[in-house]
Design a protein around this motif. Structure first.
Motif, PDB file in Angstrom:
ATOM      1  N   UNK A 205     -17.683 -71.914 -27.954  1.00  0.00           N
ATOM      2  CA  UNK A 205     -16.648 -71.497 -27.107  1.00  0.00           C
ATOM      3  C   UNK A 205     -17.815 -71.853 -25.738  1.00  0.00           C
ATOM      4  N   UNK A 206     -17.003 -71.900 -24.665  1.00  0.00           N
ATOM      5  CA  UNK A 206     -17.943 -72.170 -23.465  1.00  0.00           C
ATOM      6  C   UNK A 206     -18.193 -70.794 -22.633  1.00  0.00           C
ATOM      7  N   UNK A 207     -19.311 -71.068 -22.200  1.00  0.00           N
ATOM      8  CA  UNK A 207     -20.035 -69.874 -21.387  1.00  0.00           C
ATOM      9  C   UNK A 207     -20.103 -69.945 -19.975  1.00  0.00           C
ATOM     10  N   UNK A 212     -22.743 -73.452 -23.838  1.00  0.00           N
ATOM     11  CA  UNK A 212     -21.994 -73.468 -24.910  1.00  0.00           C
ATOM     12  C   UNK A 212     -22.589 -72.458 -25.899  1.00  0.00           C
ATOM     13  N   UNK A 213     -21.610 -71.510 -26.335  1.00  0.00           N
ATOM     14  CA  UNK A 213     -21.977 -70.695 -27.540  1.00  0.00           C
ATOM     15  C   UNK A 213     -21.564 -71.160 -28.920  1.00  0.00           C
ATOM     16  N   UNK A 240     -19.958 -59.675 -26.581  1.00  0.00           N
ATOM     17  CA  UNK A 240     -21.270 -59.466 -26.294  1.00  0.00           C
ATOM     18  C   UNK A 240     -21.781 -60.838 -25.546  1.00  0.00           C
ATOM     19  N   UNK A 241     -21.408 -61.867 -26.155  1.00  0.00           N
ATOM     20  CA  UNK A 241     -21.825 -63.439 -25.471  1.00  0.00           C
ATOM     21  C   UNK A 241     -21.648 -63.464 -23.884  1.00  0.00           C
ATOM     22  N   UNK A 244     -24.307 -60.680 -22.246  1.00  0.00           N
ATOM     23  CA  UNK A 244     -25.829 -60.998 -22.544  1.00  0.00           C
ATOM     24  C   UNK A 244     -26.297 -62.294 -22.865  1.00  0.00           C
ATOM     25  N   UNK A 245     -27.118 -62.801 -22.197  1.00  0.00           N
ATOM     26  CA  UNK A 245     -27.511 -64.262 -22.233  1.00  0.00           C
ATOM     27  C   UNK A 245     -28.288 -64.301 -23.483  1.00  0.00           C
ATOM     28  N   UNK A 246     -29.179 -63.653 -23.942  1.00  0.00           N
ATOM     29  CA  UNK A 246     -30.146 -63.962 -24.918  1.00  0.00           C
ATOM     30  C   UNK A 246     -29.478 -63.656 -26.417  1.00  0.00           C
ATOM     31  N   UNK A 247     -29.342 -64.885 -27.414  1.00  0.00           N
ATOM     32  CA  UNK A 247     -28.671 -64.729 -28.538  1.00  0.00           C
ATOM     33  C   UNK A 247     -29.250 -63.579 -29.401  1.00  0.00           C
TER      34      UNK A 247
END
Length: 397
Positions: A205-207, A212-213, A240-241, A244-247
């Motif tokens: 998915x696009x963020x 891109x996630x 959550x994505x 929050x930026x950090x995986x």
């Protein structure tokens, strides 16, 4: 009587009936053959913790009112828990959970368990408004009826669950993958032979911020229950994505959610975020096998990333870690579930090495073709397979 019961439950015309029609036909006949006033079938619910009135003759209100009986409580609950016939001659609130039974004036109840392939399917019980005794032969014959109904219900449930799981899985897998400038993606999903579908999934998915996630995951278990949990985890991770930026932080939030709301759930998950502007990938692994990276002019290798505990049960008590690395132009990333590399009787390290050896910086679609040909070939996989390939497009000459 034995012959008439056997004829009733084996009649060839019953084979073409769906489950509801079979219940209607058999319950009416059995009620007459046993000379009882009521017969009811209660099937276990999805949790396996309750019995739900599904079919009845003589006391249809049980079905219409959606009567539920916890396993272990009351008359039907005891039949289910003990998995043996139970016969009572005193029907009131002290012996029966459902008040409809004593309000109907029942004086005697005989219940038998419904078991198919070792699994509890439900309970069948008959009732009489006059005192009577059930002979050993009658108990055995009612058990035969219950066995026939259990087999039909088990087959119907299995078919229905496979169809529902397949539909759910298909609806949750992404259709057309994003096509961000400078990046290419391809994917595969193959259900395991004999298992239908399960909890494997991938997501892209696009963020915001030209990111891109990419997700790859595997819920422990199979069939509809695993597919349902997978759908919940997928939706939660997407939410959550966005926050929050950090995986690693995203997987931490997902772990907390699963540990609190999804009892007895465990899943391995790999989550990566590609920053198309900086050409870097942030990656966090929750019990998942590391991706492969193939850079032009170099031997393919597994990404050196910390592998933290799986999602569920609150296992990552010390927090979750991630790694960040550059993805040079032309490089290919391969994410996959363990169904691709695990085979019974084969060494996992050898299979992983085979994957590494076949990964090369070609187009993502070509990479999928090569990988599936080398590791699956013409033999059906015993477990679900999810595969995602990503390439940072080569810089034009």
């Amino acid at each position: 009587m034995r012959l008439r019961v056997l004829e009733a439950i084996t009649e060839s015309s019953l084979r073409n009936l769906d489950l509801d029609e079979l219940f209607d036909a058999l319950l009416w006949r059995v009620r007459e053959l046993f000379a009882v006033d009521t017969i009811t079938v209660l099937l276990t619910d999805a949790s396996g913790q309750q019995l739900v009135a599904t079919a009845a003759s003589g006391l249809e209100a049980e079905v219409f009112q959606g009567v539920r009986v916890p396993i272990g409580l009351g008359f039907a609950g005891q039949v289910a828990q003990r998995r043996e016939p139970v016969w009572i001659e005193h029907v009131d609130e002290s012996t029966v959970v459902n008040p409809l039974l004593w309000e109907r004036g029942l004086r005697v109840l005989l219940g038998v368990p419904m078991v198919a392939q070792g699994d509890l399917v439900g309970v069948t019980h008959v009732g009489s408004t006059v005192p009577r005794r059930f002979t050993d032969e009658e108990i055995d014959l009612l058990q035969l009826v219950a066995d026939r109904l259990a087999t039909a219900a088990h087959m119907h449930r299995s078919r229905s669950e496979r169809a529902a799981a397949a539909m759910l899985q298909d609806s949750l897998l992404p259709g057309l993958l994003p096509i961000p400038d400078g990046w290419e993606l391809a994917a595969r999903y193959v259900p395991g032979a004999g298992s239908g579908v399960g909890g494997d999934w991938y997501d892209v998915f696009e963020l915001p911020g030209r990111r891109i996630g990419v997700v790859i995951g595997d819920v422990v278990g199979g069939g509809l229950p695993a597919a349902i949990v997978m759908g919940r985890l997928r939706s939660a991770l997407r939410a959550y994505a966005l926050e929050f930026a950090d995986p690693a932080e995203v997987l931490g939030k997902l772990d907390r959610k699963a540990s609190h709301f999804e009892a007895h759930t465990m899943a391995t998950v790999g989550y990566a975020v590609i920053d198309t502007a900086t050409q870097r990938m942030d990656l966090a692994l929750a019990g998942h096998l590391p991706p492969v990276i193939a850079v032009p002019g170099q031997a393919a290798r597994f990404v050196d990333a910390p592998v933290d505990p799986p999602i569920g049960y609150g296992l990552a008590v010390t927090g979750r870690r991630g790694v960040s690395f550059d993805v040079p132009p032309g490089a290919l990333i391969v994410l996959y579930t363990d169904g691709l590399v695990e085979r019974r009787g084969m060494d996992l390290d050898d299979r992983l090495e085979k994957l590494r050896g076949v990964a090369s910086p070609v187009s993502p679609e070509a990479a999928c073709v090569r990988i599936m040909a080398a590791l699956v070939g013409d033999q059906p996989a015993t477990d679900d397979i999810a595969l995602v390939t990503i390439r940072h497009s080569p810089t034009p000459d």
